[in-house]
Design an enzyme around this catalytic site. Structure first.
Site, mmCIF file in Angstrom:
data_model
loop_
_atom_site.group_PDB
_atom_site.id
_atom_site.type_symbol
_atom_site.label_atom_id
_atom_site.label_comp_id
_atom_site.label_asym_id
_atom_site.label_seq_id
_atom_site.Cartn_x
_atom_site.Cartn_y
_atom_site.Cartn_z
ATOM 1 N N LYS A 11 0.836 -1.200 0.000
ATOM 2 C CA LYS A 11 0.000 0.000 0.000
ATOM 3 C C LYS A 11 0.877 1.258 0.000
ATOM 4 C CE LYS A 11 -3.738 -2.427 2.431
ATOM 5 N NZ LYS A 11 -4.677 -2.386 3.590
ATOM 6 N N TYR A 51 -12.338 -2.604 -3.118
ATOM 7 C CA TYR A 51 -12.812 -2.560 -1.734
ATOM 8 C C TYR A 51 -14.335 -2.447 -1.639
ATOM 9 C CZ TYR A 51 -8.158 -2.168 0.446
ATOM 10 O OH TYR A 51 -6.887 -2.420 0.927
ATOM 11 N N ASN A 114 -1.498 -0.247 7.235
ATOM 12 C CA ASN A 114 -1.038 -1.591 7.587
ATOM 13 C C ASN A 114 -0.252 -2.251 6.454
ATOM 14 O OD1 ASN A 114 -3.138 -2.122 5.895
ATOM 15 N ND2 ASN A 114 -4.333 -3.312 7.352
ATOM 16 N N HIS A 117 -1.943 -5.543 1.425
ATOM 17 C CA HIS A 117 -3.217 -6.218 1.196
ATOM 18 C C HIS A 117 -2.909 -7.614 0.701
ATOM 19 C CE1 HIS A 117 -7.203 -7.255 -0.303
ATOM 20 N NE2 HIS A 117 -6.566 -7.769 -1.331
ATOM 21 N N GLU A 128 -9.631 -10.402 -7.598
ATOM 22 C CA GLU A 128 -8.749 -9.252 -7.378
ATOM 23 C C GLU A 128 -7.581 -9.223 -8.365
ATOM 24 O OE1 GLU A 128 -7.720 -9.547 -3.234
ATOM 25 O OE2 GLU A 128 -9.731 -8.987 -2.580
HETATM 26 P P1 DAT Z 1 -7.543 -7.151 5.642
HETATM 27 O O1 DAT Z 1 -6.763 -6.077 4.950
HETATM 28 O O2 DAT Z 1 -6.759 -7.759 6.779
HETATM 29 O O3 DAT Z 1 -8.113 -8.185 4.704
HETATM 30 P P2 DAT Z 1 -10.235 -6.061 5.826
HETATM 31 O O4 DAT Z 1 -10.503 -6.678 4.485
HETATM 32 O O5 DAT Z 1 -11.211 -6.395 6.918
HETATM 33 O O6 DAT Z 1 -8.769 -6.433 6.352
HETATM 34 O O7 DAT Z 1 -10.200 -4.473 5.702
HETATM 35 C C1 DAT Z 1 -9.573 -3.844 4.592
HETATM 36 C C2 DAT Z 1 -8.738 -2.707 5.102
HETATM 37 O O8 DAT Z 1 -9.576 -1.703 5.674
HETATM 38 C C3 DAT Z 1 -7.760 -3.096 6.206
HETATM 39 O O9 DAT Z 1 -6.539 -3.553 5.684
HETATM 40 C C4 DAT Z 1 -7.616 -1.817 6.977
HETATM 41 C C5 DAT Z 1 -8.942 -1.121 6.810
HETATM 42 N N1 DAT Z 1 -9.829 -1.321 7.961
HETATM 43 C C6 DAT Z 1 -10.560 -2.432 8.236
HETATM 44 N N2 DAT Z 1 -11.263 -2.272 9.356
HETATM 45 C C7 DAT Z 1 -10.980 -1.014 9.813
HETATM 46 C C8 DAT Z 1 -11.389 -0.236 10.938
HETATM 47 N N3 DAT Z 1 -12.257 -0.703 11.823
HETATM 48 N N4 DAT Z 1 -10.864 1.010 11.071
HETATM 49 C C9 DAT Z 1 -9.979 1.503 10.175
HETATM 50 N N5 DAT Z 1 -9.563 0.816 9.086
HETATM 51 C C10 DAT Z 1 -10.050 -0.411 8.907
HETATM 52 MG MG MG Z 2 -9.586 -8.020 3.236
#
Ligand code: DAT
Ligand code: MG
Length: 156
Positions: A11, A51, A114, A117, A128
């Protein structure tokens, strides 16, 4: 278990912080093969396709703003159980909760910043990869060390 190919993104925070090499090296060291890789901008349209499942959540607008703010590195990573292996290497979603030794655990203390992805299932990976890579951009080739990284047993 066949060989899988999964989508990994470094990212904008990873590119800006200059840790692409460290992150890519972790996948390589694990025995994963780089099947596709490019530096690119994510447009708002691309971000929405990628997303879409999070649309409507409180963090969605910030997530799109973040992922479109600066270039990312998109990678197609291939190997046995690549989807789950890469997710394990990445660690839990939030950097402050991710285990030391994982990418997020070692490089991030943030919820949204973080660094990486990774597709969360074989089905997501197919969808994806189709968003980020076009025809001919994911390559089939043999690596000389594959025979010492996994064997038939790992593919069973
Ligand atoms: P991952 O990236 O571990 O698959 P995800 O698909 O649940 O996680 O969410 C996509 C991204 O969105 C994640 O990398 C960081 C952000 N995100 C998820 N939940 C969040 C939250 N509660 N507050 C802020 N950012 C969040
Ligand atoms: Mg995810």
């Amino acid at each position: 278990m066949a060989i899988e190919t999964t989508l990994i993104l470094i990212k904008p925070d990873g590119v800006q912080r200059g840790v692409c090499g460290d992150i890519i090296g972790r996948f390589e060291r694990k025995g994963m093969q780089i099947a596709g890789m490019k530096l690119m901008h994510v447009t708002p349209e691309l971000a929405e396709r990628h997303y879409g499942e999070h649309k409507g959540r409180p963090f969605y607008d910030g997530l799109v703003k973040f992922i479109t703010a600066s270039p990312i590195v998109a990678m197609a990573i291939r190997g046995p159980r690549a989807v789950s292996v890469c997710r394990t290497l990445m660690g839990k979603t939030f950097g402050h909760e991710a285990e030391p030794g994982t990418i997020r655990g070692d490089f991030s203390c943030s919820k949204g910043f973080n660094l990486v992805h990774g597709s969360d299932s074989a089905e997501s990976a197919v969808r994806e990869l189709g968003i980020f890579f076009g025809d001919g951009e994911i390559l089939d080739y043999e690596t000389c060390n594959a025979g010492w990284v996994y064997n038939e047993e790992d593919l069973g």
